[in-house]
Design a protein around this motif. Sequence first.
Motif, PDB file in Angstrom:
ATOM      1  N   THR A 196      58.608  62.879  42.544  1.00  0.00           N
ATOM      2  CA  THR A 196      57.822  63.991  42.020  1.00  0.00           C
ATOM      3  C   THR A 196      57.612  63.857  40.515  1.00  0.00           C
ATOM      4  O   THR A 196      56.615  64.356  39.987  1.00  0.00           O
ATOM      5  CB  THR A 196      58.511  65.337  42.325  1.00  0.00           C
ATOM      6  N   GLU A 244      57.116  68.592  35.846  1.00  0.00           N
ATOM      7  CA  GLU A 244      57.631  68.423  37.201  1.00  0.00           C
ATOM      8  C   GLU A 244      57.948  69.774  37.837  1.00  0.00           C
ATOM      9  O   GLU A 244      57.750  69.963  39.049  1.00  0.00           O
ATOM     10  CB  GLU A 244      58.882  67.547  37.193  1.00  0.00           C
ATOM     11  N   LYS A 255      59.201  67.680  48.210  1.00  0.00           N
ATOM     12  CA  LYS A 255      58.241  66.571  48.261  1.00  0.00           C
ATOM     13  C   LYS A 255      57.596  66.495  49.634  1.00  0.00           C
ATOM     14  O   LYS A 255      56.405  66.169  49.766  1.00  0.00           O
ATOM     15  CB  LYS A 255      58.958  65.250  47.926  1.00  0.00           C
TER      16      LYS A 255
END
Length: 221
Positions: free
Chosen positions: A46, A57, A67
């Motif tokens: 990520t 992030e 994810k």
Amino acid sequence: MRESTEQWIEELLKIDAGEKMTEKQSKILAAAIEVFSEKGFSASSTSEIAQRAGVAEGTIFRHYKTKKDLLVSIVAPTMAKLMAPFVLRGFNKVLDVEYERYDQFLRAFIENRIEFLNNHRSVLKILVQEIPFHPELREQFFQNIASKVLERLGAIVGKFQAQGNMVELPTLTVLRLTGSALLGYTLSRMFYGEREGADWDDEYEREQTIAFIMRGLGMNG
């Protein structure tokens, strides 16, 4: 890759007016498509997706809990609302034609699918890589694409069998054998034939693949 990716993102943004994404979400999805297609889901991070999207992030996790959620947000709507119509829309050009011989159908099929592959390589690569490992994505594929395509292909096979021009095998077996040979050609072409300097004669390989299928099904080209 960029042009193909942007086309998919534009289509995803148009899917449902009630599900429009923010600018940050669209950037995250575009970056995720690139990273997933380049590295595969397991090897992607990520942090890299966030870097390519130009966001923090933490922004990703405000929109997607994990994810896996990010992957499913790309593949599931693509399957359900975008890819199935895309596949069938382009495929109808092939399926709606009456062919005198099975090899004529195979040539048209290959040309049509190669064009589709070239136009939508990034997302298709994600699907090929990830469907075997994610049951929910596999179910989406069979519900939205495979069942519809198999029905149309089965009708074509049935016509040639009824004419006595093809070996008597279950329709699904004929499609499996045909698909295995065509997939082998397509993957070889993609991973070897398109390499710079590769000793690959595409027309020869295509015709030999078709000839192999025709002989295996007891048909003359």
